[in-house]
Design a protein around this motif. Structure first.
Motif, PDB file in Angstrom:
ATOM      1  N   GLY B 282      -0.693  -1.584   1.057  1.00  0.00           N
ATOM      2  CA  GLY B 282      -0.684  -0.157   1.368  1.00  0.00           C
ATOM      3  C   GLY B 282      -0.355   0.131   2.813  1.00  0.00           C
ATOM      4  O   GLY B 282      -0.461   1.253   3.255  1.00  0.00           O
ATOM      5  N   HIS B 283       0.052  -0.880   3.560  1.00  0.00           N
ATOM      6  CA  HIS B 283       0.432  -0.672   4.960  1.00  0.00           C
ATOM      7  C   HIS B 283      -0.669   0.024   5.754  1.00  0.00           C
ATOM      8  O   HIS B 283      -0.496   1.113   6.269  1.00  0.00           O
ATOM      9  N   PHE B 284      -1.818  -0.604   5.802  1.00  0.00           N
ATOM     10  CA  PHE B 284      -2.966  -0.004   6.479  1.00  0.00           C
ATOM     11  C   PHE B 284      -3.821  -1.127   7.038  1.00  0.00           C
ATOM     12  O   PHE B 284      -4.053  -2.127   6.368  1.00  0.00           O
ATOM     13  N   ASN B 311       6.159  10.890  13.509  1.00  0.00           N
ATOM     14  CA  ASN B 311       6.222  12.040  12.621  1.00  0.00           C
ATOM     15  C   ASN B 311       5.234  11.913  11.468  1.00  0.00           C
ATOM     16  O   ASN B 311       4.572  10.902  11.308  1.00  0.00           O
ATOM     17  N   LEU B 312       5.171  13.004  10.691  1.00  0.00           N
ATOM     18  CA  LEU B 312       4.123  13.128   9.673  1.00  0.00           C
ATOM     19  C   LEU B 312       4.168  12.127   8.516  1.00  0.00           C
ATOM     20  O   LEU B 312       3.100  11.708   8.055  1.00  0.00           O
ATOM     21  N   PRO B 313       5.336  11.771   8.003  1.00  0.00           N
ATOM     22  CA  PRO B 313       5.312  10.916   6.808  1.00  0.00           C
ATOM     23  C   PRO B 313       4.473   9.652   7.000  1.00  0.00           C
ATOM     24  O   PRO B 313       3.717   9.272   6.105  1.00  0.00           O
ATOM     25  N   VAL B 315       1.998   9.246   9.135  1.00  0.00           N
ATOM     26  CA  VAL B 315       0.587   9.630   9.241  1.00  0.00           C
ATOM     27  C   VAL B 315      -0.015   9.721   7.836  1.00  0.00           C
ATOM     28  O   VAL B 315      -1.093   9.191   7.559  1.00  0.00           O
ATOM     29  N   GLU B 316       0.716  10.381   6.968  1.00  0.00           N
ATOM     30  CA  GLU B 316       0.203  10.576   5.608  1.00  0.00           C
ATOM     31  C   GLU B 316       0.147   9.248   4.845  1.00  0.00           C
ATOM     32  O   GLU B 316      -0.819   8.967   4.137  1.00  0.00           O
ATOM     33  N   ASP B 317       1.177   8.449   5.016  1.00  0.00           N
ATOM     34  CA  ASP B 317       1.193   7.142   4.353  1.00  0.00           C
ATOM     35  C   ASP B 317      -0.004   6.292   4.769  1.00  0.00           C
ATOM     36  O   ASP B 317      -0.669   5.682   3.946  1.00  0.00           O
ATOM     37  N   CYS B 319      -2.869   7.187   6.185  1.00  0.00           N
ATOM     38  CA  CYS B 319      -4.174   7.716   5.737  1.00  0.00           C
ATOM     39  C   CYS B 319      -4.366   7.503   4.238  1.00  0.00           C
ATOM     40  O   CYS B 319      -5.485   7.238   3.787  1.00  0.00           O
ATOM     41  N   SER B 320      -3.299   7.607   3.476  1.00  0.00           N
ATOM     42  CA  SER B 320      -3.481   7.387   2.047  1.00  0.00           C
ATOM     43  C   SER B 320      -3.773   5.909   1.779  1.00  0.00           C
ATOM     44  O   SER B 320      -4.516   5.598   0.854  1.00  0.00           O
ATOM     45  N   GLY B 321      -3.201   5.041   2.603  1.00  0.00           N
ATOM     46  CA  GLY B 321      -3.558   3.629   2.474  1.00  0.00           C
ATOM     47  C   GLY B 321      -5.046   3.435   2.697  1.00  0.00           C
ATOM     48  O   GLY B 321      -5.713   2.693   1.981  1.00  0.00           O
ATOM     49  N   GLY B 322      -5.583   4.136   3.682  1.00  0.00           N
ATOM     50  CA  GLY B 322      -7.010   4.064   3.967  1.00  0.00           C
ATOM     51  C   GLY B 322      -7.835   4.585   2.816  1.00  0.00           C
ATOM     52  O   GLY B 322      -8.811   3.958   2.386  1.00  0.00           O
ATOM     53  N   MET B 323      -7.428   5.725   2.292  1.00  0.00           N
ATOM     54  CA  MET B 323      -8.175   6.315   1.177  1.00  0.00           C
ATOM     55  C   MET B 323      -8.101   5.441  -0.069  1.00  0.00           C
ATOM     56  O   MET B 323      -9.017   5.417  -0.883  1.00  0.00           O
ATOM     57  N   LEU B 334      -9.628  12.383  11.592  1.00  0.00           N
ATOM     58  CA  LEU B 334      -8.725  11.698  12.505  1.00  0.00           C
ATOM     59  C   LEU B 334      -8.722  12.487  13.813  1.00  0.00           C
ATOM     60  O   LEU B 334      -8.467  13.692  13.816  1.00  0.00           O
TER      61      LEU B 334
END
Lengths: 190, 420, 96, 987
Positions: B282-284, B311-313, B315-317, B319-323, B334
């Motif tokens: 998950g790249h995290f 950029n945002l993509p 950041v979202e990727d 954080c979703s890996g974390g979740m 954050l």
């Protein structure tokens, strides 16, 4: 006569769900054929399509209709168009080649590649803005507009086929995930 | 040189006398008129470490470190503070293992507490193929005496009951851990090396940007700077993130692209995570700082850039890996995000080498392995600068390796820097 | 980021995949010559990595699948121009 | 009533009572309150403890900049740590608990650290805890970690959901105060699509906190009317309770829309939505934030920002004290004294550091000009203040104003650096704002309200006109002009007392001084050395103050001192919000194969392969261990026939007159002359000469080919081919399209595969060995005219076919094949058996094609053509790629056939060393990449890489697996264990 019978099945088993303000339903009666236009042959092909079906090549991101309204052409790439039309047999490639009568084009059936889901109703845009990065404002994404983008990490074609009606196409294997994504949007918004 | 020794006793004494006795941690120097034996361009972790080891290991103390801004302002101040030596390839593993050993003794060597915390690092395993690949890696680590430990699913769950083991899209099968891995207080590394180098006589010159190299007949004689020309017997460039820009001033193009890697920290929390977890699928990757913030990161933004922002993509990727693996972090906020510019090399591995210009040396291409490499990079670069010979653990880090076809490609993704 | 696609208009960069320098279009054709090894080495590995306007290749994977040459400042991310790579390639004399 | 500080009025609904708890005590507030205003109404001043010294702390601000009043809200899995009470909308049943203390809030055991504060100066930890060496991880660090940190995490999965969304507008207006509303009105009237966003749950900004009249009515009322007007316009989207947290490239803004917990109490709606807003232009009207002054013991509960005192008074009808003092360096502070007096709250003193005449008269208050506050008393709430003139004034609230800082955070998000303005004593945005952004009102430094309104009004028009809209001809709202004068006041000499700069992180003026003394002179160094500005409030109140103090310390100007800049996020954002829906099974989408439903019916075990779910094996009754199933599947396939869904392999249709030439340039081997009706295996390299992918390509007609790729590389290979075509050889007549999903494709493998297929292939198609030999390909039909493609290719090493039908028939085809195969005991096999058979056959797959190996390494050097240019040819010839001692792929079998049988795991991952070597990095000879137990041979076999392997066949080495404690002897052999002559393929 074979001892065995092969039957067809749509990607989502004809799913259909009604919600307050939105209907989500699988489109099961449409075929999709890619028509590639080799370099230098585009004019010749367009002339043939025009002659045979009254079709012109649409502008990028737009669609055109055949004279009898039975075939819609989408333009998502420079050198190709997609014929989207009501047809349910497995020989759409040959069928459309015959109808177009433009032998210098290359035809490839894509009908089984895609799961097609229609999202329609007055709240459709409220649902779609949760997953669709394209500007769907009615004045921007006008009737007949078509675009390929990414929604929920799934490559998706979106086609506006009515005032409040959109058809989403995702690769067949992703169909269940896309249907789920739309249903979650409905749950989150309505 | 009066070295103020740091100790608990000294802190006690100063506390009782109003902290009047603390001196500057390092001398703020101005360039010497008659130049230096060695000039290090770049006052980041690697540059300061190089200067320290030149003085400490090789007795070369007529050294200046030139820093464009303030020391430690580059990637040593913008990373996720992780140290590890869990590499796969023989060109890399002994180097990073040496770095780990230097970390282990850093505080005593420098008399500076950089909070080297060997809390352990754990790579999660999600598939059979990954399992086999991690076995290969684990054995490479054990062959190099770096230590590692395989944890099966049950053991992972026992240690980290909050991980989403089964419900996740990529269920966790186990983990490969390196108990000696961990984190270090990143800024303190720069300050500690600066203080120790300064005490050995190294000039640390801040706000001194190198604007050119004085090169005659293929030999580098010194540098041009915003504080004037400075002569040098030897120049070592050490400016990862800006390598191409600086080396271009010497007419050298490199097998390097610059990319931004974002990193993130959350608001402070009471202890929840006592080691470093990496979630490759998950790249995290994530650890918790001593202050309580979860520090984490993921992939680079994937396009060339020198702008220290992302950029945002991504950041979202991230954080979703974390979740995805730690669904209890949903309500953790954050707090800060930042971007560091990486020297992404063509095979994902660094360079410590001479250049085609005599007396001009180059250290760079660290991709995102730079922080953990800091001590060994300084150690080996100092060795090369002092002896003309590469250190035995850094022999593979040659600039001409692509011409020769000797890539050190851990990930196996080829000459596309943003994939490393 | 937003890439203003020459055929489709502005699109979120999330639809694209980045490759690298547009110099990758200039693949050497001298595979039989003695310089081939050096030329291919320079072509594949050495980058100007400019701090300024960078010509780079982006692929519109989740769009029309065209390769684009984007001229973008690596200091500010400002995009100066976007062209179809196929056009650029042809303009640079490449054909079959 | 318990709300002893509540007065009449305000913008709350005093008829609607709301019940909540704080540290277990049941309290009441009103609808419209924040948690902070309700606590103050109940005279709760002590609400938390500071980070380092555990000092008692009270509410300081009324906004998102709050450093002190951060709490744990909710219980169980809903518990949210570090939540600012000042922006938490009060709702019925809200549970709040103070954090970061041991024992009750009033008697925090950890407050002992405050006593030791002289030892805990800035950076003390860098200087100690070094001895003994092993104690850092074991003793010191755990102790530090437990006393640090703030709120506690529940450690339970977040039960709430989050969502994401995309919105477009012409003009985004950030901030719905007087300026933002004015800008939004003209922008909207011009016809532009406008989004107006504000972080507060009520729009109006400071108009809701102040007593200004606009257009002759109360400012808050004017704001309400403006919002109503905007809400009625189709081209306007209002987003209240929405924080624009970041400015990204090319006009993209990130926004978090909060849904008040109460509003969601009965529903499953997402807690927050992460909006990506695409804008053409943006007008930042974010207002300003008041800063503090650093004087002795300035951190006691009851010491608040002057503007916050007004907010609580005017908006929330809370008088925070009965004897209030005001300490200011600017005119605006006086407004607090005036508003309090007007509402009948006693102001005991106004202290102004400036040497000017009093700004106004305040009834009943002592006025002290040219005077500073030097110290305060009071433990749980302030009791008195000491002034620089020696006076002591008993007071229960001290309202402090150190001047206003524009909220220019978003202007820095592209690394723009604010400029110092001496007249306003603050930083202002300059031209380095993000492209497309303009700034208006107090965010720009326009501190006078009447000017700010005009500025917002005009900016709305200017921006709309820039975008080609017709400008609005409406007039700006009018209000009285109130001057704002300020003189710098940073720190007050405070002797032995500490003066706080960063409240939450406990950074004092002395810490900054010590950092400067130790050579940490750049703002960034000070920040990092002292942790200033790194708390949850991100330095909103502290940073500028600290820079002022540094300038004083080093006797230099603010310009010389410099500044830090702001990065996203403007306010902290929940990780859950960034993740949105992407969690659990939704982390990535899932791809299902055509046989998925049928496989589920067979109780198949599935495995995720990238996004795909594939059948791993098909357990039969009585099979308890995975290998029981896999071994059976292998045996039965090799003995009779097995069927495997290989749809996931990439399939690319290529049409055009130049396709064969194109393929010839992609593959290492010759492709120019593949006959129609034939399939050829091809190996594709990257340009660097390393193997990229392999697969088969069939020529179905003169100008029509179909290529297969591996599952993992399907997307990359297609992209690579598009690159080669569009960028390298743009005029080749080649048209490609992925048909991976168009066809369901199944491998039918085993000696009986032909017999099985003959039962369903329509009789006009002859698939006998003669008519349809090995590597044949053709378009056929099955079951009375169902179109199909048939390829005689084999991954298993058996006589085998792959059959493809339009995917609509995929489910039906697997059922028909199984039915037709019943007489042969046909079985389905999964990816495990597939993998086992390919290792037996010696085919390289993912673990071998790992991006580090050349064609030569794979043993395919003989295939490489030297007569053509193809991708990877030239660089594949480099000396390092051709060395004899490179890692080369070979097979491995244990010398002792029963090796590892007890251990129960394969050799994969083991490294190879020569028999007498001690395993280390320098003796390392290679590794085993793939290994399985072969049911055919009855022992483990493996593929792997060893130095110079091709010439070492027959040699014995050791496979050493230190991770799992194995060390066995293995023989290097050909990778082709099974049927090395390929006889089975051709029958």
């Amino acid at each position: 006569m074979s001892d065995y019978t092969i039957v067809k099945e749509s990607p989502l088993g004809g799913a259909e769900h009604e919600f307050d303000g939105v209907t989500v339903s699988e489109v099961v009666d449409q075929s999709l054929v890619m028509i590639a236009m080799p370099n230098g042959k585009a004019e010749e092909i367009e002339a043939a399509m025009s002659k045979s079906c009254g079709l012109s090549v649409p502008a990028m991101g737009q669609s055109t209709q055949s004279a009898d309204g039975s075939i819609t052409l989408w333009r998502l790439q420079k050198n190709q168009v997609l014929a989207y039309y009501a047809y349910e047999s497995d020989d759409a490639e040959a069928n459309i080649a015959e109808r177009f009568n433009a032998p210098s084009a290359y035809y490839t059936d894509q009908s089984d590649t895609w799961a097609m889901i229609r999202v329609s109703g007055e709240r459709s845009r409220d649902i779609l803005e949760r997953i669709c990065p394209i500007d769907l404002d009615p004045s921007v994404f006008t009737l007949g507009s078509v675009s390929r983008t990414i929604m929920e990490h799934i490559g998706t074609i979106i086609y506006r086929d009515g005032d409040d009606s959109y058809v989403l196409l995702t690769m067949r294997s992703f169909g269940r995930s896309m249907l789920h994504a739309i249903e979650v949007s409905v749950e989150n918004v309505l | 040189m009066s070295k103020t020794k740091y100790s608990a006793l000294k802190v006690l004494k100063e506390a009782l006398t109003g902290h009047k006795g603390w001196e500057p941690a390092w001398r703020d120097a101005e360039p010497k008129a008659d130049g230096y034996d060695v000039i290090i361009v770049g006052g980041g972790g690697h540059g300061l470490a190089t200067a320290y080891y030149l003085a400490e290991n090789h007795g070369i103390t007529n050294v200046a470190v030139l820093e464009k801004g303030w020391i430690g302002g580059g990637n040593v101040g913008r990373n996720t503070t992780i140290i590890r030596s869990n590499y796969l390839l023989p060109g890399n593993e002994p180097f990073y293992e040496m770095s780990m050993q230097l970390w282990e003794n850093l505080e005593q060597d420098l008399n500076y507490n950089a909070m080297v915390s060997q809390r352990g690092i754990m790579n999660l395993i999600h598939s059979d193929a990954q399992h086999d690949a991690f076995m290969r890696r684990g054995n490479a680590m054990l062959f190099a005496d770096a230590g590692c430990e395989y944890l099966n699913k049950k053991e992972v769950k026992e240690r980290y009951p909050f991980l989403d083991m089964d419900n996740a899209r990529f269920p966790i099968q186990g983990a490969l851990a390196q108990p000696r891995g961990g984190t270090v207080r990143h800024d303190a590394v720069a300050w500690g090396y600066a203080r120790a180098a300064s005490d050995l006589g190294v000039d640390i010159i801040q706000n001194c940007e190198v604007t050119g190299f004085n090169i005659e007949n293929g030999k580098c004689l010194g540098v041009q700077t915003t504080k004037g020309d400075i002569k040098a017997g030897r120049v070592g460039v050490c400016v990862a993130g800006s390598s191409s820009r600086v080396m271009a001033k010497a007419g050298i193009n490199l097998p390097i692209e610059s990319h931004v890697l974002q990193a993130f920290v959350t608001e402070g929390l009471k202890p929840v995570l006592d080691n470093v977890i990496t979630f490759g699928a998950g790249h995290f990757y994530c650890s918790q700082s001593d202050k309580g913030g979860l520090v984490f990161g993921g992939d680079i933004d994937a396009y060339n850039t020198y702008a220290q922002r992302g950029n945002l993509p991504i950041v979202e990727d991230v954080c979703s890996g974390g979740m995805a693996i730690m669904p209890m972090v949903g309500r953790v906020r954050l707090l800060r995000m930042w971007g560091g510019i990486m020297d992404m090399s063509m095979d994902g591995s660094p360079f410590i080498d001479k250049t085609d210009i005599q007396e001009l040396f180059f250290n760079g291409g660290w991709c995102y392995g730079g922080f953990k490499a800091t001590p060994a990079s300084g150690y080996c670069y100092a060795h090369l600068l002092a002896t003309d010979e590469p250190h035995e653990v850094a022999t593979a880090y040659r600039l001409d390796r692509f011409r020769r076809g000797e890539m050190i490609d851990e990930k196996g993704v080829g000459a596309q820097p943003n994939l490393h | 980021m937003i890439i203003n696609h020459p055929l489709l208009g502005p699109r979120d960069s999330e639809e694209f995949v980045y490759l690298g320098s547009a110099d990758l279009i200039n693949r050497p054709t001298n595979w039989e010559s003695e310089e081939a090894a050096e030329d291919f080495y320079q072509y594949l590995y050495i980058r100007e990595n400019i701090a300024g306007d960078n010509r780079e290749l982006w692929y519109h994977e989740q769009g029309d699948q065209s390769w684009l040459v984007v001229t973008r400042c690596t200091l500010t991310h400002e995009i100066k121009s976007v062209e179809l790579a196929q056009d650029v390639s042809r303009a640079q004399g490449r054909s079959k | 009533m318990s709300q002893i500080n509540r007065i009449d009025g305000g913008l709350i609904d005093q008829t609607k009572s709301v019940s909540f708890t704080f540290n277990g005590q049941i309290l009441r507030g009103y609808e419209g309150d924040t948690l902070a205003s309700a606590l103050l109404a109940n005279n709760k001043h002590l609400v938390g403890r500071s980070f380092k010294y555990h000092r008692p702390r009270g509410i300081v601000t009324a906004g998102s900049e709050e450093p002190n009043a951060i709490m744990e809200i909710g219980r169980g899995a809903y518990k949210e740590p570090n939540t600012r009470a000042t922006i938490t909308q009060l709702y019925n049943g809200l549970e709040a608990n103070s954090q970061n203390h041991r024992g009750p809030l009033g008697f925090d055991f950890m407050a002992i650290t405050d006593f030791f504060s002289p030892f805990l100066s800035a950076g003390f930890y860098y200087k100690t805890f070094m001895w003994p060496k092993a104690f850092w991880e074991k003793v010191y660090e755990p102790a530090i970690r437990h006393s640090a940190g703030l709120g506690k995490l529940s450690m339970l999965e977040d039960p709430d959901t989050y969502d994401k969304g995309f919105r477009y507008c012409d003009i985004l207006v950030i901030g719905a105060g007087a300026t933002g509303l004015s800008a939004a009105l003209t922008a909207a009237e011009s016809g532009a699509r406008v989004i107006l966003a504000d972080e507060d749950f009520v729009m109006g900004g400071r108009l809701n906190s102040e007593t200004n009249e606009i257009n002759g009515i109360a400012g808050s009322e004017w704001a309400k009317q403006a919002v109503t007007k905007l809400a009625a316009m189709d081209n306007v989207t209002l987003m209240a309770d929405t924080t624009i947290f970041g400015a990204y490239d090319h006009g993209i803004y990130g926004a978090i829309e909060n849904r008040a917990d109460e509003a969601r109490a009965d529903s499953s709606k997402p807690r927050q939505v992460n909006w990506r807003i695409y804008t053409k232009r943006t007008i930042l009207c974010a207002g300003a934030t008041e800063r503090a002054i650093a004087f002795g013991n300035n951190d006691r509960p009851g010491i608040m920002m002057a503007s916050a005192v007004r907010t609580y008074l005017n908006r929330f009808a809370v008088a925070t004290g009965q004897r209030v003092s005001v300490y200011t360096n600017n005119d605006d502070g006086w407004q607090t004294a005036k508003d309090l007096t007007d509402k009948g709250v006693k102001v005991v003193a106004v202290i102004d550091s400036r040497s000017i005449d009093p700004v106004m008269s305040i009834e009943g208050a002592e006025i002290f000009m040219s005077t500073d506050v030097t110290d305060t008393k009071g433990r749980r709430v302030i009791k008195s203040i000491m002034l620089s003139n020696g006076k002591t004034i008993p007071t229960d609230t001290l309202a402090v104003s150190g001047g206003w800082n524009p909220n220019l955070h978003l202007t820095c998000h592209h690394r723009g650096i604010p400029k110092w303005n001496e007249e306003l004593v603050t930083f202002l945005p300059d031209s380095s704002v993000p492209v497309g952004m303009s700034v208006a009102g107090r965010a720009k430094g326009t501190m006078v309200l009447s000017d700010a309104i005009v500025e917002g009004h005009n900016e709305g028009n200017v921006v709309a006109a820039d975008l080609g809209f017709k400008t609005s001809d409406s007039k700006p709202a009018t209000t009285a002009s109130v001057a704002y004068n300020v003189t710098a006041k940073w720190g007050v000499p405070s002797g032995k007392n500490r003066a706080w700069v960063d409240y939450q992180n406990d950074v004092t003026a002395k810490d900054i001084k010590l950092a400067n003394q130790e050579g940490f002179k750049s703002v960034e160094h000070v920040k990092r050395y002292t942790t200033l500005g790194m708390a949850t409030d991100q330095g909103k109140t502290a940073n500028v103050l600290a820079i002022g103090i540094m300038a004083d310390n080093m006797d230099q100007t603010i310009e010389e001192t410099g500044t830090t800049i702001f990065r996203p996020p403007y306010n902290p954002v929940a990780m859950g919000a960034f993740a949105g829906r992407r969690r659990g099974m939704e982390f990535y989408p899932t791809r299902y194969t055509p046989t998925h439903k049928w496989s589920e019916e067979q109780n198949a075990i599935f495995v995720e392969v990238g996004m795909w779910y594939r059948s791993q094996w098909f357990p039969q009754p009585g099979e308890t261990f995975w290998r029981d199933s896999v071994d059976r599947e292998v045996r039965q396939t090799r003995e009779s026939v097995g069927i495997c869904d290989v749809t996931t392999l990439g399939k690319i249709d290529l049409k055009g007159t130049d396709v064969s030439e194109f393929l010839n340039r992609l593959y290492v081997n010759a492709f120019a002359k593949v006959p129609v009706g034939k399939t050829r295996y091809g190996l594709m390299l990257r340009e660097d000469g390393i193997a990229m992918d392999d697969g088969t390509t069939a020529r179905l007609s003169e100008n029509h080919f179909v290529m297969t790729t591996t599952t993992a590389n399907a997307v990359n290979v297609y992209r690579h081919m598009q690159f080669c075509h569009q960028c390298l050889w743009p005029d080749l007549d080649v048209h490609m399209i992925s048909v991976t999903e168009q066809y369901a494709q199944y491998a039918v493998a085993g000696p009986n595969s032909r017999k099985l297929l003959q039962k369903i292939v329509d009789p006009e198609h002859d698939i006998s060995n003669e008519a349809f030999p090995y590597m044949g390909a053709g378009e056929i039909s099955i079951c009375d005219g169902i179109p199909a493609r048939l390829f005689r290719i084999s991954f298993s090493g058996e006589l085998a076919f792959e059959i493809a039908v339009p995917t609509r028939y995929g489910d039906s085809l697997i059922r028909v094949l199984m039915e037709a195969g019943e007489e042969f005991n046909a079985i389905p096999y999964g990816t495990e058996a597939l993998g086992a058979m390919r290792i037996e056959k010696g085919h390289a797959a993912g673990p071998e094609l790992n991006g580090q190996t050349s064609a030569y390494d794979l043993g395919m050097g003989g295939m490489v053509s030297g007569k053509k240019d193809f991708i990877g040819y030239t660089l594949g010839l480099r000396e390092g790629m051709q060395r004899d001692d490179r890692m080369q792929m070979v097979g491995f079998k244990p010398v002792n056939k029963s090796a590892l049988l007890d251990a129960g795991h394969s050799m994969a991952g083991a490294h190879l060393v020569n028999l007498r070597d001690k395993p280390d990095t320098f003796t390392d000879q290679g590794w085993i990449s793939s290994s399985i137990y072969s049911p055919i041979f009855g022992h483990y076999i493996g593929l792997g890489y060893i130095k110079g392997g091709h010439s070492r066949k027959g040699e014995t080495v050791r496979a050493v697996d230190l991770v799992r404690g194995q060390d066995i002897e293995v023989e290097i052999c050909s990778p082709h264990f099974y049927d090395p002559q390929g006889e089975c393929l051709r029958v």
